[in-house]
Enzyme design. Sequence first.
Site, PDB file in Angstrom:
ATOM      1  N   GLY A   1     -98.155  89.860 -44.252  1.00 54.26           N
ATOM      2  CA  GLY A   1     -98.407  89.772 -45.416  1.00 54.26           C
ATOM      3  C   GLY A   1     -98.977  90.391 -46.353  1.00 54.26           C
ATOM      4  N   CYS A   2    -100.031  91.633 -45.830  1.00 51.74           N
ATOM      5  CA  CYS A   2    -101.497  91.544 -47.048  1.00 51.74           C
ATOM      6  C   CYS A   2    -100.812  93.076 -46.869  1.00 51.74           C
ATOM      7  CB  CYS A   2    -102.802  91.615 -45.812  1.00 51.74           C
ATOM      8  SG  CYS A   2    -102.928  90.312 -45.005  1.00 51.74           S
ATOM      9  N   LEU A   3    -101.823  93.421 -48.065  1.00 42.87           N
ATOM     10  CA  LEU A   3    -101.983  94.946 -48.849  1.00 42.87           C
ATOM     11  C   LEU A   3    -102.795  95.270 -47.825  1.00 42.87           C
ATOM     12  CD1 LEU A   3    -102.944  93.811 -52.837  1.00 42.87           C
ATOM     13  CD2 LEU A   3    -100.793  94.643 -51.504  1.00 42.87           C
TER      14      LEU A   3
END
Length: 284
Positions: A84-86
């Site tokens: 869920g991290c860019l």
Amino acid sequence: VATGFTPAAWSGALLSRRHERRLAFSARSDELATMGLTPRLEEIVNGLRSLPDDKMRVKQVLYLATQGSEMAPALKTSENKVPGCLSVVHVHACLSDDGLVELAGDSDAQLTKGLVTLLIDGLSGYTPEEIQAVKPDFIKFAGLGASLTPGRNNGFMNMLAVIKRKSLALQNGSCEAADAPAPAPAEVAPTASAAKAPPAAAKASGGDALYEAILAKCRVLKPERVELTKRPAKEPLAYDLVVVAACFEGLALEKREQLVKTVARKEVSECELTITALAPAEDA
């Protein structure tokens, strides 16, 4: 009709304002106490909150990225990847012999690496129980929440959640990646990006590693002048530091000192340091 305050009324107004300031400080302290922060994480949060604006806070996070360790390639596994991290983020956790959690983390983006370094620095060396107690709201209290995009905020929350999950697994006896090499130490020599910081007119009555480290850390403030002097015959080591920089304009003396201590945290812990922080107009 006479106007203005009488002496008694003026004194009462001053006392009221002081009382309001005490109440505001007490409220901030109470709010911080509810967040379950480790002592080191509380120190970092207070340092960020003391900075004058969001721009300076983001700069400090980017500076933290230059201080983070390079994570061993063997630890950059799918099990250690934060979802869920860019950007790509990895976090590894292991338990030391004395029951404390040791963390390592890295990212391929500077801002995200600064955020994960903030967490690694603030949570390493504490028990799983202490890490579980940390509430994610501290990022807003530190003044960073409004500076981060929703995607970055979500990524930060995911990093903290992964660290908590891993520390809980260690607490329950599930030692992950037991055969992986131990995480690299949190403190490393300045990276190339730090070494390329803008030079300042600097003078040091010495030349050892600690002198050079203090001067290097001060360059993040983009000073016009830095002067570092060692006090003779002092044990432990003691220095006098003068920093002249535009970022001190409009700041109270204690805020200026806190800013210097934040950027040179490691070095301040290793010596006795007297700090004089001046705006350019104050430099005689």
